[in-house]
Design a protein around this motif. Sequence first.
Motif, PDB file in Angstrom:
ATOM      1  N   HIS A   1      27.407  36.119  33.374  1.00 33.51           N
ATOM      2  CA  HIS A   1      28.755  36.093  34.336  1.00 33.51           C
ATOM      3  C   HIS A   1      29.791  35.443  33.361  1.00 33.51           C
ATOM      4  N   THR A   2      30.338  36.448  32.362  1.00 33.73           N
ATOM      5  CA  THR A   2      31.432  35.973  31.741  1.00 33.73           C
ATOM      6  C   THR A   2      32.603  37.103  31.755  1.00 33.73           C
ATOM      7  N   HIS A   3      33.831  36.816  31.265  1.00 25.88           N
ATOM      8  CA  HIS A   3      34.754  37.649  31.686  1.00 25.88           C
ATOM      9  C   HIS A   3      35.925  37.688  30.105  1.00 25.88           C
TER      10      HIS A   3
ATOM     11  N   HIS B   1      36.302  41.470  36.301  1.00 29.31           N
ATOM     12  CA  HIS B   1      36.720  41.807  37.501  1.00 29.31           C
ATOM     13  C   HIS B   1      36.867  43.351  37.674  1.00 29.31           C
TER      14      HIS B   1
ATOM     15  N   GLU C   1      31.926  42.671  37.894  1.00 26.97           N
ATOM     16  CA  GLU C   1      31.973  41.813  39.007  1.00 26.97           C
ATOM     17  C   GLU C   1      32.968  42.495  39.979  1.00 26.97           C
TER      18      GLU C   1
ATOM     19  N   HIS D   1      32.020  38.429  46.090  1.00 23.41           N
ATOM     20  CA  HIS D   1      31.901  39.306  44.523  1.00 23.41           C
ATOM     21  C   HIS D   1      30.441  39.598  44.561  1.00 23.41           C
TER      22      HIS D   1
ATOM     23  N   ALA E   1      27.026  37.140  43.601  1.00 25.83           N
ATOM     24  CA  ALA E   1      27.626  35.934  42.687  1.00 25.83           C
ATOM     25  C   ALA E   1      28.061  34.888  43.341  1.00 25.83           C
ATOM     26  N   HIS E   2      27.771  33.555  42.957  1.00 25.27           N
ATOM     27  CA  HIS E   2      28.148  32.453  43.178  1.00 25.27           C
ATOM     28  C   HIS E   2      28.665  32.357  44.789  1.00 25.27           C
TER      29      HIS E   2
ATOM     30  N   GLU F   1      22.694  35.059  42.047  1.00 25.74           N
ATOM     31  CA  GLU F   1      23.288  34.248  40.975  1.00 25.74           C
ATOM     32  C   GLU F   1      22.982  32.483  41.490  1.00 25.74           C
TER      33      GLU F   1
ATOM     34  N   SER G   1      25.014  28.730  38.695  1.00 26.07           N
ATOM     35  CA  SER G   1      26.272  29.010  38.851  1.00 26.07           C
ATOM     36  C   SER G   1      26.982  27.431  38.483  1.00 26.07           C
TER      37      SER G   1
ATOM     38  N   ASP H   1      30.574  32.116  34.502  1.00 24.62           N
ATOM     39  CA  ASP H   1      31.620  32.461  34.969  1.00 24.62           C
ATOM     40  C   ASP H   1      32.936  31.965  34.203  1.00 24.62           C
TER      41      ASP H   1
ATOM     42  N   HIS I   1      36.024  32.073  31.806  1.00 26.37           N
ATOM     43  CA  HIS I   1      37.089  32.863  31.711  1.00 26.37           C
ATOM     44  C   HIS I   1      38.172  32.664  30.557  1.00 26.37           C
TER      45      HIS I   1
END
Length: 297
Positions: A7-9, A40, A65, A76, A207-208, A233, A236, A263, A265
Motif C-alpha cells: 500500500h504505497t502511493h 488513488h 486503491e 477504500h 483497505a485500512h 489489510e 496498517s 499507505d 504518501h
Amino acid sequence: MKRIDLHTHSAYSDDADFAVSDLLMMAKAAEVSVLAVTDHNSARSVEGAIRYGKTNGVSVMTGIEIDCSFEGNNYHLLGYGFRRDSRDFDAVEQNFHQLERAATPLKLSKLRALGFHFDEERLYAMAGDRIPQEEEMAELILDDERNANHALLLPYRAGNARSDMPLINFFWDFFGRGKPCHVTVDLPPMAEMAALIIDNGGIPVIAHIGANVKEKHLSVIEQMRPLGVQGVEVFSSYHDEALRHALYQYTLDNSLLATCGSDFHGKNKPNIALGSSQPWPHAAPYTQEILERVTLY
C-alpha cells in the motif's frame, strides 16, 4: 523475513509526492522486496513500477486503491494482481476526477464559512494540472498569517494534539464524513468495484478499515464479504495492536487473505515510512500467501 509493502502511493495520486522511479529507489533503500503502488483510483503507475522495479531489484505487484461506497459510507478498496494491460481502470480515474472537480468549489466555500483565509489562486497554482487536494488547502490555511490566531487551527500548531501529521489530520477532522467541510460525492458502489477488479484477474482487499470506521470493524467486514472481497489489510499504519489481532484472527477464521501496507504518501503523512506496518514474524508466511496468487514482475 521478506519485507513487503502493498500500500504505497506515487505522484499519480493527487495527494502524494514521489515519482514512480523515486518510489522504487526508496523501496530498495528500505529493503522492501515486494511492492505494490496503489494510487488513488489510478493504475497509471503499473508499467513504470514494473520497469523501475527491475532496475532496483524489487518485485512489483500491480495495484490500485479505489474510493467507493457501501451502505452510505465511503471506503477504500485495494485491487491487486490485475492484468497489467487492463484499461478498465481508466474510466474509474476519469469518473473520480469529475467528481472531485465538481466538489472542490463547495469545499472551498465551506472552509471560508469557518473563517479560514486562503489564496485560491495559489491553491490552484500549487495543484498544477491536478485537482487541489484537501491537504493542500490545509497547508495554505495553516501557513496564512491571517489565520495565525484562529482557534480551530490551534490543535495543528507545533506541539499540540494534532500536530504530528497536521495536513492529513486536518483532512480527517474537517472533511471526513459528518465533519463541517464534508462534501458528499456519488462514489461507485463497492460491489461494482470489487467485480471490476475480479473481472480483470485481480484480488479485492479492504483497505485500512480502522481509518474508515471507529467501531464494529468485524461486523462491517462481514457485511462486505458477499461483495467478493477476498482479503483484509490487517497490518496498517492506522491499526493498533488490538485491532490487528482481531482482524488477523478474523481472516484466519474466514479463509481471507491478510495483507500489510504502510499507505506511504510523503509529506502529507510524514510519520508513515515506506516499508513500515510489517506483520509479526509468526504472521509473515500468512500475509505472504497473496504473493502465490498473483503475478510478480
